[in-house]
Scaffold this motif. Sequence first.
Motif, PDB file in Angstrom:
ATOM      1  N   ALA A   1      73.327  73.655   5.367  1.00 44.87           N
ATOM      2  CA  ALA A   1      72.870  73.793   3.987  1.00 44.87           C
ATOM      3  C   ALA A   1      74.039  74.256   3.128  1.00 44.87           C
ATOM      4  N   THR A   2      74.043  73.807   1.882  1.00 39.24           N
ATOM      5  CA  THR A   2      75.141  74.139   0.982  1.00 39.24           C
ATOM      6  C   THR A   2      74.613  74.456  -0.408  1.00 39.24           C
ATOM      7  N   LEU A   3      75.325  75.318  -1.107  1.00 40.56           N
ATOM      8  CA  LEU A   3      74.985  75.632  -2.493  1.00 40.56           C
ATOM      9  C   LEU A   3      75.607  74.646  -3.469  1.00 40.56           C
ATOM     10  N   ARG A   4      76.461  73.756  -2.965  1.00 40.38           N
ATOM     11  CA  ARG A   4      77.098  72.769  -3.838  1.00 40.38           C
ATOM     12  C   ARG A   4      76.059  71.772  -4.348  1.00 40.38           C
ATOM     13  N   ASP A   5      75.949  71.660  -5.646  1.00 37.60           N
ATOM     14  CA  ASP A   5      74.974  70.767  -6.276  1.00 37.60           C
ATOM     15  C   ASP A   5      75.718  69.549  -6.810  1.00 37.60           C
ATOM     16  N   ASP A   6      76.078  68.654  -5.901  1.00 37.40           N
ATOM     17  CA  ASP A   6      76.921  67.508  -6.226  1.00 37.40           C
ATOM     18  C   ASP A   6      76.113  66.232  -6.033  1.00 37.40           C
ATOM     19  N   THR A   7      75.934  65.461  -7.097  1.00 35.46           N
ATOM     20  CA  THR A   7      75.091  64.262  -7.016  1.00 35.46           C
ATOM     21  C   THR A   7      75.678  63.201  -6.093  1.00 35.46           C
ATOM     22  N   GLY A   8      76.974  63.276  -5.798  1.00 36.71           N
ATOM     23  CA  GLY A   8      77.589  62.309  -4.900  1.00 36.71           C
ATOM     24  C   GLY A   8      77.701  62.809  -3.476  1.00 36.71           C
ATOM     25  N   SER A   9      77.112  63.951  -3.187  1.00 37.49           N
ATOM     26  CA  SER A   9      77.267  64.575  -1.870  1.00 37.49           C
ATOM     27  C   SER A   9      76.216  64.077  -0.893  1.00 37.49           C
ATOM     28  N   ALA A  10      76.263  64.616   0.318  1.00 35.33           N
ATOM     29  CA  ALA A  10      75.355  64.193   1.385  1.00 35.33           C
ATOM     30  C   ALA A  10      74.068  65.004   1.403  1.00 35.33           C
ATOM     31  N   ASN A  11      73.666  65.559   0.277  1.00 30.98           N
ATOM     32  CA  ASN A  11      72.414  66.325   0.279  1.00 30.98           C
ATOM     33  C   ASN A  11      71.225  65.511  -0.258  1.00 30.98           C
ATOM     34  N   TYR A  12      71.293  64.202  -0.077  1.00 26.04           N
ATOM     35  CA  TYR A  12      70.186  63.314  -0.440  1.00 26.04           C
ATOM     36  C   TYR A  12      69.624  62.653   0.830  1.00 26.04           C
ATOM     37  N   TRP A  13      68.288  62.580   0.891  1.00 28.09           N
ATOM     38  CA  TRP A  13      67.585  62.071   2.068  1.00 28.09           C
ATOM     39  C   TRP A  13      66.478  61.123   1.637  1.00 28.09           C
ATOM     40  N   LYS A  14      66.199  60.139   2.493  1.00 25.54           N
ATOM     41  CA  LYS A  14      65.157  59.156   2.207  1.00 25.54           C
ATOM     42  C   LYS A  14      64.194  59.061   3.382  1.00 25.54           C
ATOM     43  N   SER A  15      62.905  59.002   3.068  1.00 26.68           N
ATOM     44  CA  SER A  15      61.891  58.802   4.093  1.00 26.68           C
ATOM     45  C   SER A  15      61.991  57.378   4.635  1.00 26.68           C
ATOM     46  N   MET A  16      62.074  57.264   5.959  1.00 22.59           N
ATOM     47  CA  MET A  16      62.255  55.951   6.576  1.00 22.59           C
ATOM     48  C   MET A  16      61.068  55.625   7.490  1.00 22.59           C
ATOM     49  N   GLU A  17      61.333  55.474   8.796  1.00 22.86           N
ATOM     50  CA  GLU A  17      60.281  55.131   9.742  1.00 22.86           C
ATOM     51  C   GLU A  17      59.239  56.254   9.792  1.00 22.86           C
ATOM     52  N   GLY A  18      57.984  55.892  10.014  1.00 18.51           N
ATOM     53  CA  GLY A  18      56.983  56.939  10.137  1.00 18.51           C
ATOM     54  C   GLY A  18      55.575  56.433   9.971  1.00 18.51           C
ATOM     55  N   VAL A  19      54.654  57.367   9.938  1.00 23.73           N
ATOM     56  CA  VAL A  19      53.241  57.071   9.689  1.00 23.73           C
ATOM     57  C   VAL A  19      52.804  57.936   8.514  1.00 23.73           C
ATOM     58  N   PHE A  20      52.113  57.314   7.556  1.00 25.07           N
ATOM     59  CA  PHE A  20      51.849  57.974   6.284  1.00 25.07           C
ATOM     60  C   PHE A  20      50.350  57.999   6.011  1.00 25.07           C
ATOM     61  N   LEU A  21      49.834  59.189   5.729  1.00 26.15           N
ATOM     62  CA  LEU A  21      48.421  59.325   5.405  1.00 26.15           C
ATOM     63  C   LEU A  21      48.122  58.673   4.060  1.00 26.15           C
ATOM     64  N   LYS A  22      46.978  58.017   4.007  1.00 22.46           N
ATOM     65  CA  LYS A  22      46.525  57.432   2.748  1.00 22.46           C
ATOM     66  C   LYS A  22      46.301  58.536   1.721  1.00 22.46           C
ATOM     67  N   PRO A  23      46.814  58.366   0.492  1.00 21.25           N
ATOM     68  CA  PRO A  23      46.620  59.410  -0.527  1.00 21.25           C
ATOM     69  C   PRO A  23      45.155  59.702  -0.784  1.00 21.25           C
ATOM     70  N   THR A  24      44.838  60.975  -0.990  1.00 21.50           N
ATOM     71  CA  THR A  24      43.462  61.363  -1.319  1.00 21.50           C
ATOM     72  C   THR A  24      43.161  61.105  -2.786  1.00 21.50           C
ATOM     73  N   GLU A  25      44.191  60.777  -3.545  1.00 24.07           N
ATOM     74  CA  GLU A  25      44.033  60.448  -4.957  1.00 24.07           C
ATOM     75  C   GLU A  25      45.024  59.326  -5.260  1.00 24.07           C
ATOM     76  N   THR A  26      44.824  58.659  -6.366  1.00 23.21           N
ATOM     77  CA  THR A  26      45.740  57.606  -6.787  1.00 23.21           C
ATOM     78  C   THR A  26      46.609  58.147  -7.899  1.00 23.21           C
ATOM     79  N   PRO A  27      47.828  58.602  -7.548  1.00 18.40           N
ATOM     80  CA  PRO A  27      48.676  59.232  -8.559  1.00 18.40           C
ATOM     81  C   PRO A  27      49.288  58.222  -9.508  1.00 18.40           C
ATOM     82  N   ASN A  28      49.638  58.708 -10.698  1.00 20.79           N
ATOM     83  CA  ASN A  28      50.390  57.899 -11.644  1.00 20.79           C
ATOM     84  C   ASN A  28      51.755  57.655 -11.052  1.00 20.79           C
ATOM     85  N   LYS A  29      52.245  56.438 -11.025  1.00 26.18           N
ATOM     86  CA  LYS A  29      53.487  56.091 -10.355  1.00 26.18           C
ATOM     87  C   LYS A  29      54.727  56.463 -11.149  1.00 26.18           C
TER      88      LYS A  29
END
Length: 214
Positions: free
Chosen positions: A185-213
């Motif tokens: 973990a780092t305190l550096r708040d750099d938009t070009g750094s490696a502190n960004y993550w994306k949800s990939m493979e998995g199983v996802f519960l159906k939303p209990t509500e339909t949110p505004n996109k």
Amino acid sequence: IVYSMSRIRLLLGFIFALLNSSALGLEYDFVTSGSVTKLMNKVYTVRLHSHDVKYGSGSGQQSVTGMNSQNDANSYWQVRSPTDEHITRGTPIKCGQSIRLTHINTNTNLHSHHFKAPLSKEQEVSAFGTDGEGDHLDNWVVVCSGKYWKRNNFVRFQHKETKAYLTCSDQVFGRPIHGQQEVMATLRDDTGSANYWKSMEGVFLKPTETPNKN
């Protein structure tokens, strides 16, 4: 093999998610509470990973690393309520909301504290707790744009207590976890750094509500 009730509940949650997920051909735009997913780092494209191997320094807790393989079962994490709040299963996770990430195979939580990471000497990230229960240092804030955590977007995870961001260093471990990348973990708040993550493979519960996109 004897499993605790907490372990059984976590496994049943995984099965429930599987039976109600995109694995059946359904597509949901949002990450929801109770969903199980792998998280890919934007810069290094490794999956957030853990296993029953302890750090040889720092806290001595279970290590957390970045794994190149897409197929390793030790890279699955369940999105759960934080220690001080209850989020109903299937609720879309909002930007700015606190969550816990529980490692499926060892039932420990993604955790951080002021110990130094073993390679970079920044802030250590570990997997901590028993039967899915740890402490307030397991809480992470989902930092993203818009209202909800969208599956197709990169987001950041900010440790609620220390304000540091979950990230990868460019350093790689030797034995016994040869080739795996350091996660810290780092305190550096750099938009070009490696502190960004994306949800990939998995199983996802159906939303209990339909949110505004938006």
